[in-house]
Structures are given as C-alpha cells and as structure tokens.
Design an enzyme around this catalytic site. Structure first.
Site, PDB file in Angstrom:
ATOM      1  N   HIS B 150       0.783  -1.038   0.112  1.00  0.00           N
ATOM      2  CA  HIS B 150      -0.014  -0.059   0.110  1.00  0.00           C
ATOM      3  C   HIS B 150       0.841   1.099  -0.220  1.00  0.00           C
ATOM      4  O   HIS B 150       2.031   1.126   0.555  1.00  0.00           O
ATOM      5  CB  HIS B 150      -0.795  -0.013   1.355  1.00  0.00           C
ATOM      6  CG  HIS B 150      -1.867   0.945   1.343  1.00  0.00           C
ATOM      7  ND1 HIS B 150      -1.757   2.376   1.628  1.00  0.00           N
ATOM      8  CD2 HIS B 150      -3.226   0.928   1.278  1.00  0.00           C
ATOM      9  CE1 HIS B 150      -3.004   3.080   1.560  1.00  0.00           C
ATOM     10  NE2 HIS B 150      -3.859   1.989   1.440  1.00  0.00           N
ATOM     11  N   ASP B 227       3.005  -4.437   7.791  1.00  0.00           N
ATOM     12  CA  ASP B 227       1.754  -3.775   7.700  1.00  0.00           C
ATOM     13  C   ASP B 227       0.519  -4.682   7.784  1.00  0.00           C
ATOM     14  O   ASP B 227       0.431  -5.536   7.018  1.00  0.00           O
ATOM     15  CB  ASP B 227       1.766  -2.888   6.209  1.00  0.00           C
ATOM     16  CG  ASP B 227       0.521  -2.253   6.130  1.00  0.00           C
ATOM     17  OD1 ASP B 227      -0.574  -2.594   6.939  1.00  0.00           O
ATOM     18  OD2 ASP B 227       0.341  -1.985   5.001  1.00  0.00           O
ATOM     19  N   GLN B 230      -4.495  -5.182   6.826  1.00  0.00           N
ATOM     20  CA  GLN B 230      -5.409  -6.144   6.398  1.00  0.00           C
ATOM     21  C   GLN B 230      -5.596  -7.606   6.965  1.00  0.00           C
ATOM     22  O   GLN B 230      -6.409  -8.650   6.382  1.00  0.00           O
ATOM     23  CB  GLN B 230      -5.331  -6.358   4.747  1.00  0.00           C
ATOM     24  CG  GLN B 230      -5.326  -4.941   4.062  1.00  0.00           C
ATOM     25  CD  GLN B 230      -6.741  -4.499   4.086  1.00  0.00           C
ATOM     26  OE1 GLN B 230      -7.921  -4.994   4.132  1.00  0.00           O
ATOM     27  NE2 GLN B 230      -6.983  -3.091   3.838  1.00  0.00           N
ATOM     28  N   LYS B 253     -10.273  -0.646  10.334  1.00  0.00           N
ATOM     29  CA  LYS B 253     -10.403  -1.793   9.799  1.00  0.00           C
ATOM     30  C   LYS B 253     -10.584  -3.064  10.340  1.00  0.00           C
ATOM     31  O   LYS B 253     -10.596  -4.293   9.913  1.00  0.00           O
ATOM     32  CB  LYS B 253      -9.137  -2.158   8.929  1.00  0.00           C
ATOM     33  CG  LYS B 253      -9.002  -1.039   7.783  1.00  0.00           C
ATOM     34  CD  LYS B 253      -7.821  -0.993   6.765  1.00  0.00           C
ATOM     35  CE  LYS B 253      -7.321   0.144   6.338  1.00  0.00           C
ATOM     36  NZ  LYS B 253      -8.116   0.424   4.909  1.00  0.00           N
ATOM     37  N   CYS B 391      -4.912   2.556  -3.652  1.00  0.00           N
ATOM     38  CA  CYS B 391      -3.552   2.931  -2.935  1.00  0.00           C
ATOM     39  C   CYS B 391      -2.271   2.013  -3.308  1.00  0.00           C
ATOM     40  O   CYS B 391      -1.618   1.725  -2.294  1.00  0.00           O
ATOM     41  CB  CYS B 391      -3.636   3.471  -1.568  1.00  0.00           C
ATOM     42  SG  CYS B 391      -5.177   4.747  -1.380  1.00  0.00           S
TER      43      CYS B 391
END
Lengths: 153, 433
Positions: B150, B227, B230, B253, B391
């Site tokens: 991202h 990261d 997700q 999220k 993104c």
C-alpha cells in the site's frame, strides 16, 4: 431511488463502445495529456488548429464509460469552433453538471451534452465527464505539461 | 508495560462489561446471522435495496459493543489520562491502560514488546520509518519492500531514503500475486537494514509468509516491519510466533473506530529510537536545559491520546476474541472459495491475485467495462465495492492495468449476499458488453 440507467443513457453507452475520432493524429499541432489521479483515467487529445479555430481533434487513452463517451461526444461538437466558443460550451456543460439534479436543463444551449445530465446525481463522476474537456482547453492554450482533474477548476 | 493497576472501585463503570459472549449457533459453529444483528448499519437499505457491504478492506462496520463502549465512556467517565488526581481521570487512565492490555492479548505479544497507540496504521508506519529508519539508515544501506505494498508502506520509506541516502528496492511478485521468495532471498545482504512488507495485500489478497520473511531478514541483521492492516481483522495474528520487529494495524479496519491505530515494537528498539513527536505525556521532566523522555510506549504518545478510540478498539478486539479469530478466518475462507467459484462463472471476468494463500479480497477486471462503471452499477443494486488503484499503484503497474474493482469480505458477510453481487455483474455485461 437510483436508476443507473439514467446515468448510462444509450447515447453514452454507444459512444463508449464505438467512440468517434478515436486514435492518434500524427500531424497534430498540439498533443495534450489529461489525467485523473483518483481513478487513473488518462487521455491524450490531438488537436489541429487553424488560427484559434479547431480544425480537427481526436483522442486516445483509457477511462470509464462516462469519461470516454464525453471525450468522444466532445470531438464531434468542437470541430470548426473558435477557442472562445469551445470554452463557452465547456462552461455551459460544467454549470449543468454542478446544478441541482431537479433543476430544468437549458437544452438549447446544451444540445447533445444533455445526455450527461444523469451525472448530476453522482457528483464524484463530474471529473470523469470533464476530463477530456479540461485537456482540450489546455491544448487550445497550448499549455505546457499534462493537465490533471486535481489542479483547480 | 502491563503495570498492575489497582482495581477500579465498584462505582467505576467497566469499559468492556457489555461485550456479549461468543456468538455460536446451537451446533457450536459461527452463527453469521446472529453476528449480523450486532451491526446496526447492516440492516439499512440503499436505493430501496438491502445493503450488501463488500468494501471491508476500505473500512469495516462497528458492532454495538464498540458503539456502546465509546458512548458509555463519554457519558460516564470522560476525562484526560495520566494526569488527573480526580476520580474521572483515574477511571479514564485505567480504561486506557486496560485497552492496551487487551490489544497485547489480541496480538499475542512477546515479553519485552510494546504496543503504542497512534492515529492509524499510516501514522504507525511513518513513526517507524522516521524514527527508526531516520536514525539507523546510512548511505549505501538498503530498504526492501514489495511490489504489493500500500502507498502507506512505500512513501514513508521513500521519504526517509531520500533524507539518508539509503536505497529503496522493491521485491517482485509473481503472476499469481505471490511474493517472489527466490528474488527476496537473492536481494538479502548485509546492506539490507529494513524489510517492510505487508501481511496481506489490500489489492490482491495475497497472504505473505511473514514468519519465513522475518527469519531470512534476521539472518542478515535486518529489522522487519509488517503492515498488518488487512490481516489483523481476518485471521489469528500471533506476534510472538511471527517473530517480527514492528507490526502495525488500523482500528477502523478491525471493526473499531477511525482515528486510532497501533504500532507494536520490540522494546529494545523502541528504547533506542528517538522520539517522533514532542509534547505532553511523552516526558519525565522538562526544563529549558534538558528534557528527559518517558519510556516507551509513552515516549511515542505525545499529547492527549485517542482515549475513547482506544476503548472502542479494545471493545472491538474483545468482540473478535469472543467470536474467535480462527472461527472468523474459517468463515471468511469459506466465503472466499464460494465467491471465487461464482465469479469465475461470469463471462469476461478476470480475477487478479490467485495466490494459494489468500485473505478475503477479490480484485477483478471485466473486458466489457471499466472498474468505475462496474462499481457504479453495483452501487445501484445496493452492493458496495471499491473501484480504483486501491492506493497500490505499483500493483496496477505490475499487471498492466489502471484500476480494478475490488470485493473485500468481512466477518458478517454471507453466501446469500453474493446473489446480489453476481446478479449485478450480469447486469454490467448486459449494459456494456
């Protein structure tokens, strides 16, 4: 109630499928890029001028049905028009797109552009409908560098 | 970390008291219909049609447990933390510290690690890049990241590389959207100081083998920054087992509020890192001659933190733990299989990202229509998806397309909802093909 069929008028779908004046123009006087950074839509406008009158115009690139149909219809409307006339037509088009969805249309001034009146219900799509126009106006001013839907107006 | 706190007195409200017990059906399975009743927004309609929310990678909806925890905090305890002598401030401080402990439990953190509350996953990555990267990287060093990052795990590293003279090198991805592990191995060297990688690709759904990536990076002395925006809401994430040095997640999220994220980090690294922002709450003492900084996590939490948001996020994490992350993962994997099969039946539709290990993200293109138009038609049918570059423009570049339409799943989605999606995709074909 949203009916996406009001947005995607038959005329728009036709122009999207079979765009007019689609392709490059090797002997163009001006080549202008237009880019929408939000969705990646990108067109090149090819322009041949006779003084400040549009002699011929074509476009190529990729974009959604709204942006592609708008570019296609635009090329059929501006041929033979002076720069000031093109700008006036773009102004009328922009004012319509920004107007209240319930307000009456000035069909006389808009002419064929009225098929985009469904865009008024979806303000995020105004940038799609105006991408090619921004590029054309920049080309008419022989502006340096690509134009973006995010750079003002 | 995890300082023992005096129990709150009986007249102090608890932040997590209203969290319901695990929602299981009679046979002990995940009961999605019961889960859906916890999410008020799912009962609304869009243009007169039932909402089918398939944009969970952008943000997730909030269960009542979260809404009520935040509402209760503001109604009964609202105060600033770490400074008041009064009852309300002590309560707020207890809740805030308790929220941190809940997050430690949720992520199965290792001893000697800290969780810092930030304003979001993006801020967490900027904190690591600027504070750790900014103090460690030198000219000639390398930062490895992947083609599927991202923008929030690219741009902060670009900025710090530009400042320090370090080099940014992207690890390629294979045609199915998996990370090219052979290329990764060949790119590792003593020069690599940071490996920044996403746990799950927001554009392709690929699940990266973080434990292996981490082991290989540590072999050359590099630090691993993951990261997890997700991943955290969709699968069990045990940071002790993954062995990473830094991990970030986004509150909104994972069924929590916006305006909060977390940064997990090794305490020894955090202690060596310079503070990122200065202000109140991150100091032990201040004079014009010398300021002594607090220990992590406070060192990285300048100013009044997002207190209600931390409480909301803790309520979300508790809600997820009560449901069971393994149960949630199993449910979403079932949905992903069903969805992938049904989408394959739509003529002219191509899915991008077919890695063997995937989370509930299905990015696709159709030969007859542009992603924006697909998104628009789907919206007209009450189906919410995302259209665009997500993104993650390098991913789009890698596959030679400007954009995709993306369906992303959450714990409250059902097989039945795919009827509306597939019906709308056929409508797209009727209109544009």
């Amino acid at each position: 109630m949203s009916d996406t069929r009001a947005l995607y008028e038959e005329v728009i779908l036709d122009h999207n499928k079979n765009p007019k004046n689609f392709g490059s123009m090797p002997d163009a006087d001006v080549v202008q890029e237009g880019y929408n950074p939000l969705c990646g839509d990108s067109f090149k406008i090819y322009l041949k001028l006779d003084g400040d009158t549009v002699q011929s115009v074509s476009f190529e690139g990729h974009g959604c049905a709204i942006s592609k149909a708008s570019a296609s219809l635009m090329t059929t409307l501006v041929k033979g028009r002076k720069r000031s006339e093109v700008e006036e037509l773009f102004h009328v088009f922009q004012e319509m797109l920004k107007s209240d969805p319930e307000s009456p249309l000035d069909t006389e001034k808009l002419g064929k552009l009225k098929v985009f009146s469904g865009v008024r219900e979806y303000p995020v799509r105004i940038k799609c409908a105006t991408l090619a126009w921004h590029a054309l106006v920049a080309a008419l001013h022989q502006q340096e560098g690509p134009v973006s839907t995010e750079s003002g107006s | 970390m995890n300082r023992p706190l005096a129990d709150a007195p009986a007249d102090s409200p608890s932040v997590t008291s209203a969290v319901p017990p695990a929602v299981l059906s009679a046979n002990g399975n995940f009961d999605v219909n019961a889960v859906r009743r916890d999410f008020p927004v799912l009962s609304r309609s869009v243009y007169g049609k039932p909402l089918v929310y398939l944009d969970n990678a952008a943000t997730t909806h909030k269960p009542l447990a979260v809404l009520e925890a935040m509402d209760r905090f503001y109604r009964t305890s609202n105060a600033n933390v770490h400074r008041g002598v009064h009852r309300l401030s002590m309560d707020a401080t207890n809740f805030y510290d308790e929220a941190r402990r809940v997050l430690h439990k949720f992520f199965g953190t290792a001893i000697g690690c800290e969780i810092i509350f930030t304003r979001g996953a993006t801020e967490s990555l900027n904190l690591v890049a600027q504070s750790y990267g900014g103090s460690v990287l030198r000219e000639g060093d390398e930062v490895l990241l992947t083609w599927m990052e991202h923008h929030s795990n690219i741009v902060p590293w670009q900025m710090v590389c530009a400042r320090t003279g370090a080099k940014l090198r992207p690890i390629p991805i294979l045609d199915d959207g998996s990370l090219d592990m052979d290329a990764y191995r060949s790119m590792l060297s003593e020069r690599v100081k940071v490996v920044a990688v996403t746990h799950v690709s927001n554009a392709l759904g690929t699940v990266n083998p973080i434990a292996e990536i981490s082991r290989l990076a540590h072999d050359v002395g590099a630090v691993v920054v993951v990261d997890g925006a997700q991943a955290a809401p969709h699968m069990p994430v045990n940071l002790r087992e993954l062995g990473v040095d830094f991990y970030v997640a986004a509150g909104h999220k994972m069924y929590g509020p916006t305006g909060i994220g977390i940064l997990y980090g090794r305490a020894d690294l955090l202690e060596r890192m310079p503070p990122w922002q200065g202000g109140g709450d991150m100091i032990l003492s201040v004079s014009f001659e010398k300021t002594v900084y607090a220990q992590p996590p406070q060192k990285f939490e300048a100013g009044t933190p997002p207190i209600a948001e931390a409480i909301g996020l803790a309520a979300a994490a508790t809600y997820l733990m009560n449901l069971g992350m393994s149960e949630i993962h199993r449910h979403e994997q079932h949905l992903l299989r069903t969805l992938t099969e049904r989408m394959a039946e739509v003529p002219g539709l191509r899915i991008l990202g077919t890695a063997p290990q995937k989370a509930g993200v299905v990015s696709f293109v159709m030969d007859c229509a542009h992603p924006h138009d697909i998104g628009q038609i789907l919206d007209g049918e009450g189906v919410a998806v995302r259209a665009g570059h997500h993104c993650a423009q390098p991913v789009m570049q890698r596959f030679g397309i400007p954009a995709t339409t993306r369906v992303s799943l959450g714990l409250y989605n059902t097989d039945a909802e795919f009827d509306a999606l597939i019906g709308a995709l056929h409508k797209v074909r009727r209109m544009f093909a």
